[in-house]
Scaffold this motif. Structure first.
Motif, PDB file in Angstrom:
ATOM      1  N   ASN A 143       0.808  -1.221   0.000  1.00 36.86           N
ATOM      2  CA  ASN A 143       0.000   0.000   0.000  1.00 36.86           C
ATOM      3  C   ASN A 143       0.846   1.277   0.000  1.00 36.86           C
ATOM      4  N   SER A 144       2.117   1.137   0.299  1.00 37.97           N
ATOM      5  CA  SER A 144       3.007   2.313   0.314  1.00 37.97           C
ATOM      6  C   SER A 144       3.745   2.366  -1.012  1.00 37.97           C
ATOM      7  N   GLY A 145       3.196   3.137  -1.928  1.00 38.02           N
ATOM      8  CA  GLY A 145       3.720   3.139  -3.286  1.00 38.02           C
ATOM      9  C   GLY A 145       4.818   4.144  -3.553  1.00 38.02           C
ATOM     10  N   SER A 146       5.288   4.869  -2.521  1.00 37.68           N
ATOM     11  CA  SER A 146       6.384   5.831  -2.710  1.00 37.68           C
ATOM     12  C   SER A 146       7.295   5.771  -1.494  1.00 37.68           C
ATOM     13  N   ILE A 147       8.505   6.272  -1.655  1.00 41.61           N
ATOM     14  CA  ILE A 147       9.461   6.225  -0.552  1.00 41.61           C
ATOM     15  C   ILE A 147       9.011   7.101   0.611  1.00 41.61           C
ATOM     16  N   SER A 148       8.368   8.243   0.318  1.00 42.74           N
ATOM     17  CA  SER A 148       7.903   9.108   1.397  1.00 42.74           C
ATOM     18  C   SER A 148       6.767   8.446   2.169  1.00 42.74           C
ATOM     19  N   ARG A 149       5.859   7.752   1.446  1.00 44.35           N
ATOM     20  CA  ARG A 149       4.766   7.043   2.107  1.00 44.35           C
ATOM     21  C   ARG A 149       5.295   5.880   2.934  1.00 44.35           C
ATOM     22  N   CYS A 150       6.319   5.221   2.415  1.00 45.92           N
ATOM     23  CA  CYS A 150       6.952   4.102   3.132  1.00 45.92           C
ATOM     24  C   CYS A 150       7.553   4.597   4.446  1.00 45.92           C
ATOM     25  N   GLU A 151       8.204   5.771   4.390  1.00 47.43           N
ATOM     26  CA  GLU A 151       8.806   6.354   5.599  1.00 47.43           C
ATOM     27  C   GLU A 151       7.740   6.742   6.610  1.00 47.43           C
ATOM     28  N   GLN A 152       6.658   7.356   6.144  1.00 49.12           N
ATOM     29  CA  GLN A 152       5.608   7.819   7.059  1.00 49.12           C
ATOM     30  C   GLN A 152       4.944   6.658   7.784  1.00 49.12           C
ATOM     31  N   THR A 153       4.639   5.584   7.056  1.00 53.46           N
ATOM     32  CA  THR A 153       3.974   4.446   7.691  1.00 53.46           C
ATOM     33  C   THR A 153       4.891   3.729   8.669  1.00 53.46           C
ATOM     34  N   ALA A 193      12.923  -0.547  10.618  1.00 50.63           N
ATOM     35  CA  ALA A 193      13.675  -0.070   9.453  1.00 50.63           C
ATOM     36  C   ALA A 193      12.818  -0.247   8.211  1.00 50.63           C
ATOM     37  N   TYR A 194      13.155   0.463   7.155  1.00 53.42           N
ATOM     38  CA  TYR A 194      12.462   0.294   5.882  1.00 53.42           C
ATOM     39  C   TYR A 194      13.434   0.528   4.741  1.00 53.42           C
ATOM     40  N   SER A 195      13.035   0.072   3.551  1.00 54.54           N
ATOM     41  CA  SER A 195      13.783   0.331   2.329  1.00 54.54           C
ATOM     42  C   SER A 195      12.790   0.352   1.181  1.00 54.54           C
ATOM     43  N   PHE A 196      13.004   1.175   0.225  1.00 53.16           N
ATOM     44  CA  PHE A 196      12.139   1.235  -0.964  1.00 53.16           C
ATOM     45  C   PHE A 196      12.985   0.798  -2.148  1.00 53.16           C
ATOM     46  N   VAL A 197      12.663  -0.408  -2.683  1.00 50.23           N
ATOM     47  CA  VAL A 197      13.476  -1.037  -3.715  1.00 50.23           C
ATOM     48  C   VAL A 197      12.753  -0.952  -5.046  1.00 50.23           C
ATOM     49  N   THR A 198      13.441  -0.479  -6.054  1.00 49.47           N
ATOM     50  CA  THR A 198      12.861  -0.397  -7.396  1.00 49.47           C
ATOM     51  C   THR A 198      12.455  -1.789  -7.880  1.00 49.47           C
ATOM     52  N   GLY A 199      11.217  -1.893  -8.352  1.00 46.92           N
ATOM     53  CA  GLY A 199      10.711  -3.171  -8.836  1.00 46.92           C
ATOM     54  C   GLY A 199      10.041  -4.004  -7.766  1.00 46.92           C
ATOM     55  N   ILE A 200      10.285  -3.649  -6.493  1.00 47.79           N
ATOM     56  CA  ILE A 200       9.654  -4.383  -5.390  1.00 47.79           C
ATOM     57  C   ILE A 200       8.721  -3.474  -4.616  1.00 47.79           C
ATOM     58  N   CYS A 214       7.927  -1.059  -1.099  1.00 44.67           N
ATOM     59  CA  CYS A 214       8.259  -0.758   0.297  1.00 44.67           C
ATOM     60  C   CYS A 214       8.463  -2.037   1.094  1.00 44.67           C
ATOM     61  N   LEU A 215       9.655  -2.196   1.669  1.00 44.59           N
ATOM     62  CA  LEU A 215       9.972  -3.315   2.555  1.00 44.59           C
ATOM     63  C   LEU A 215      10.180  -2.773   3.961  1.00 44.59           C
ATOM     64  N   LYS A 216       9.650  -3.511   4.976  1.00 46.32           N
ATOM     65  CA  LYS A 216       9.771  -3.078   6.368  1.00 46.32           C
ATOM     66  C   LYS A 216      10.257  -4.235   7.218  1.00 46.32           C
ATOM     67  N   GLY A 260      24.147  -2.472  -4.157  1.00 47.99           N
ATOM     68  CA  GLY A 260      23.392  -2.581  -2.933  1.00 47.99           C
ATOM     69  C   GLY A 260      22.234  -1.602  -2.881  1.00 47.99           C
ATOM     70  N   GLU A 261      21.496  -1.660  -1.773  1.00 45.98           N
ATOM     71  CA  GLU A 261      20.328  -0.818  -1.583  1.00 45.98           C
ATOM     72  C   GLU A 261      20.519   0.100  -0.377  1.00 45.98           C
ATOM     73  N   ASN A 262      19.631   1.075  -0.261  1.00 39.73           N
ATOM     74  CA  ASN A 262      19.652   1.975   0.887  1.00 39.73           C
ATOM     75  C   ASN A 262      18.688   1.462   1.947  1.00 39.73           C
ATOM     76  N   LEU A 263      19.188   1.311   3.166  1.00 45.08           N
ATOM     77  CA  LEU A 263      18.385   0.855   4.295  1.00 45.08           C
ATOM     78  C   LEU A 263      18.241   2.007   5.275  1.00 45.08           C
ATOM     79  N   TYR A 264      17.000   2.297   5.711  1.00 46.77           N
ATOM     80  CA  TYR A 264      16.726   3.392   6.633  1.00 46.77           C
ATOM     81  C   TYR A 264      16.382   2.801   7.999  1.00 46.77           C
ATOM     82  N   VAL A 265      17.292   2.947   8.977  1.00 45.75           N
ATOM     83  CA  VAL A 265      17.146   2.363  10.307  1.00 45.75           C
ATOM     84  C   VAL A 265      16.580   3.419  11.250  1.00 45.75           C
ATOM     85  N   LYS A 266      15.516   3.043  11.992  1.00 44.72           N
ATOM     86  CA  LYS A 266      14.875   3.987  12.908  1.00 44.72           C
ATOM     87  C   LYS A 266      15.741   4.182  14.151  1.00 44.72           C
ATOM     88  N   LEU A 267      15.975   5.451  14.509  1.00 44.84           N
ATOM     89  CA  LEU A 267      16.766   5.802  15.689  1.00 44.84           C
ATOM     90  C   LEU A 267      16.032   6.862  16.495  1.00 44.84           C
TER      91      LEU A 267
END
Length: 763
Positions: free
Chosen positions: A327-337, A346-353, A355-357, A372-379
């Protein structure tokens, strides 16, 4: 600019003080001290394995216990106490000695240069290097123990068939060579073997350019891969591990197992779960958050602190066990949820896949050197603030460095201009042998006060000794003196072209920045005034010596006025400018104010009158007119001072207001010359010679320049042996004196066209 240089020097010294990654021949490493690589990643020092009193030299991760030792020097020869010392030997090798100075270990290479030029440095990749001025002559990476670090090469010499191996410890607490070794297949196949003794226990299989085919599940990107190169031109075959930084290592354990370990000392926002296990090298329990997320805290007081955020890790292999949020179709939406869900870590938004959480532990993460991919770790917000502060510090450091670099560039431009100016000065001083400022500093003992010979009107004079043993007199012109660059060049050019036994000889000069220095032959008896006006030393000047001094000065002046290639007016002839060699022969010195005349020029004038009180002729002092007769007047004063042993500038007759010149004329005119003669020579002097000298002196100090003889006539009268000479007129010129007047009262007068004297300035 001097303040800037001082600050830069202090900053440089401070930074060098912080850097403890190197050894020099004068700085051994003793037990209890360590070297730390410049990035504070690795540390070298003495250690004892657990349960042992033996001391070894090893390398380990900085800020961790010595249980993480990566390399050991003296595996077979431990130090039995804490007397060990790691140093650079006289041969240039790196050696380990005990308290009895017995060598227990050595780098054992042939050094072809002076050992004083050798250095040892611990690098940020864990490599210990022994360097000469140009090359690395030995390094620990060529002599591994049980641990493989990024940059190491395991080599097989295909000419000698010598295999460079990794060897396990004998036991977990004994770094002596154990039963297991690892290296390249000695049969020259592209395989890695592990042996127990001589028996092969494991092999990697052939290398196909991407993987070892015998390693099950190995992928081309697996742990950054191996790379095997065959350098046939060198006669060696190497493999080396291509990892992204020094945090990866392979350890061949004492039991024959090969372990891949990753050390990460600066994981933002996380700390080891068990400090004790971590420091002992056991990292299996992983890390935990340093600061609890705000959504997990007790919020009964309504204060949750700073809002949580995300730290981006770039270029990683994403952790296992992710959840896909369709349901999170953009990187900003992925971050907000993810931010709204406290269980989302943590989350990552991968092209072709998409939003991963991740809601659990983040496991099986690798950081790739590329891709590699960018991983966003919650702190927690406070951790991110700390990160921002670090970034701010880095920015400030970069700005400060930029300022320093800019100032450095400005300084280099300034220095280039100064150098060009100095080169121009040196070009103009080509007649003078140039010496470096450093050599003069060394010759004078850094201008030591104990080497100070005297202080003239233009600066101090020091005694010095050149490396060959030659003694010199160093005249260092004071920056506050009246003698500028023109006077300096004048003196250099004049003396370099003038050669006479009664003129001081110039040996060299130095022009560097604001420094202007002249180097003369050293006169062991210094100047005439040191004898003539000293109650004790004047007795060493008998009449014969004084008469030789008078004749020598006269011959020197005659050379300047008539016989040299240049016609020179000295303009500052005085008793302190007459130097005496070891045989008390006189030499005229200090040509800073001298002027060159044309062959047919007799007189000129100046608006700037410089000279010394008591020696200047009336026409020069009053009107700025000078000629060879000005020097004749100064010579006459000097001659009468030598006879009387008294200074003209300070003489005061107890029974009248006569000055020295008037008193000399009165004594000579009344045929009472004995009263004028120095009491220390009255019994030894020749009356005929004294009378003749007084007559010559009084002729020289007559008021009108035309009445004075020239120096050729003076020499003839002194050496003729007759007293049939012209009679002098009574001198009437006498400057007003005060009790504070001294012989060194040199002054500078500016004369205008409308007045005789407009200003009098002492210097």
């Amino acid at each position: 600019m001097n303040s800037l240089l001082l600050f830069l020097s202090f900053t440089s010294l401070f930074l060098r003080t912080l850097s403890t990654d190197s050894l020099t021949p004068t700085q051994p490493l003793t037990d209890g001290s360590t070297l730390i690589s410049s990035g504070q990643i690795f540390e070298l020092g003495f250690f004892s394995p657990q349960g042992s009193a033996k001391r070894y030299v090893g390398i380990w991760y900085h800020n961790f216990s010595t249980d993480t030792v990566l390399w050991v020097a003296n595996r077979q020869s431990p130090v039995l106490d804490r007397s060990g010392s790691l140093r650079i030997s006289a041969s240039g090798n790196l050696i380990l000695v005990n308290g009895e100075n017995i060598t227990l270990w050595s780098s054992n290479v042939t050094i072809s240069i002076n050992s004083k030029e050798m250095t040892v440095q611990l690098l940020d990749n864990g490599n210990l290097q022994l360097n000469d001025s140009w090359n690395v002559v030995w390094q620990s990476f060529d002599y591994p123990t049980d641990t493989y670090l990024t940059g190491m090469k395991d080599g097989l010499d295909m000419v000698t068939n010598v295999n460079q191996l990794f060897t396990s410890w004998k036991s977990p607490n004994d770094p002596e060579k154990g039963n297991y070794s690892m290296g390249i297949d000695p049969d020259r196949s592209t395989q890695i073997f592990i042996w127990e003794g001589t028996k092969p226990r494991w092999r990697s299989g052939q290398w196909n350019g991407q993987v070892f085919i015998g390693v099950r599940g190995m992928l081309p990107m697996y742990i950054y891969g191996f790379k095997l190169s065959n350098f046939e031109q060198e006669g060696k075959m190497y493999f080396y591990y291509s990892a992204f930084n020094a945090s990866h290592r392979y350890v061949l354990s004492w039991d024959g197992s090969l372990k891949h370990l990753i050390w990460q000392s600066d994981t933002q926002g996380f700390v080891p779960k068990s400090i004790d296990e971590w420091e002992n090298g056991n990292w299996t329990n992983g890390c935990t958050r340093r600061t609890t997320l705000s959504c997990e805290r007790n919020t009964s007081n309504g204060d949750q602190g700073e809002q949580d955020g995300f730290l981006m890790l770039q270029g990683v292999k994403l952790p296992d066990l992710s959840d896909w949020d369709q349901n999170s179709g953009s990187i900003s939406r992925c971050e907000q949820t993810c931010l709204a869900n406290c269980s989302c870590k943590a989350y990552s938004f991968v092209t072709g896949i998409g939003c991963l959480k991740w809601g659990g532990d983040l496991v099986d993460i690798y950081m790739f050197s590329s891709g590699g991919e960018n991983l966003y770790v919650k702190l927690a917000g406070s951790e991110l603030a700390t990160k921002k502060k670090k970034i701010l510090v880095v920015i400030i450091v970069i700005i400060v460095l930029a300022v320093f670099i800019s100032l450095g560039c400005i300084y280099l431009v300034f220095k280039k201009r100064v150098t060009a100016r100095d080169e121009e000065k040196n070009r103009k001083s080509q007649h003078c042998h140039l010496l470096s400022f450093d050599s003069i500093v060394g010759a004078t003992g850094k201008f030591s006060h104990s080497n100070l010979l005297g202080e003239g009107g233009f600066g101090p004079v020091y005694k010095g000794t050149l490396p060959g043993g030659q003694e010199i007199a160093v005249k260092r012109l004071s920056r506050s003196s009246g003698q500028g660059l023109e006077e300096f060049k004048n003196e250099v050019i004049l003396i370099s072209k003038l050669q006479h036994r009664n003129l001081v000889r110039l040996l060299g000069c130095c022009i560097q920045g604001e420094e202007k220095i002249l180097i003369y032959e050293y006169m062991p008896n210094r100047s005439l005034d040191a004898f003539l006006f000293d109650a004790t030393k004047k007795r060493l000047l008998d009449w014969k010596t004084r008469y030789n001094i008078i004749e020598g000065i006269a011959r020197g002046l005659l050379y300047l006025h008539r016989d040299s290639r240049l016609r020179v007016i000295h303009r500052d002839l005085k008793v302190s400018n007459i130097l005496l060699d070891e045989e008390m022969n006189p030499k005229i010195s200090d040509f800073g104010m001298a002027r060159i005349f044309g062959r047919h020029d007799n007189e000129t004038n100046t608006k700037r009158v410089v000279g010394t009180y008591g020696y200047m002729s009336p026409e020069y002092a009053m009107h700025g007119l000078f000629s060879v007769k000005s020097d004749v007047y100064s010579f006459g004063v000097l001659l009468l001072e030598i006879i009387s042993g008294k200074r003209n500038s300070t003489f005061h007759h107890p029974e009248s207001y006569l000055n020295l010149l008037s008193y000399a004329w009165k004594s000579w005119n009344e045929d009472n010359a004995m009263d004028f003669i120095d009491t220390s020579i009255r019994d030894s002097c020749s009356w005929t010679e004294v009378s003749r000298c007084m007559n010559v002196g009084l002729l020289c100090v007559q008021d009108r320049a035309n009445d004075r003889p020239n120096m050729s006539a003076v020499v003839v009268m002194l050496e003729s042996g007759t007293i049939d000479q012209a009679l002098p007129r009574q001198p009437t010129f006498a400057a007003e004196k005060s009790s504070s007047d001294t012989e060194s009262s040199t002054f500078d007068m500016n004369l205008s066209a409308n007045a005789s004297i407009t200003r009098l300035v002492g210097r």
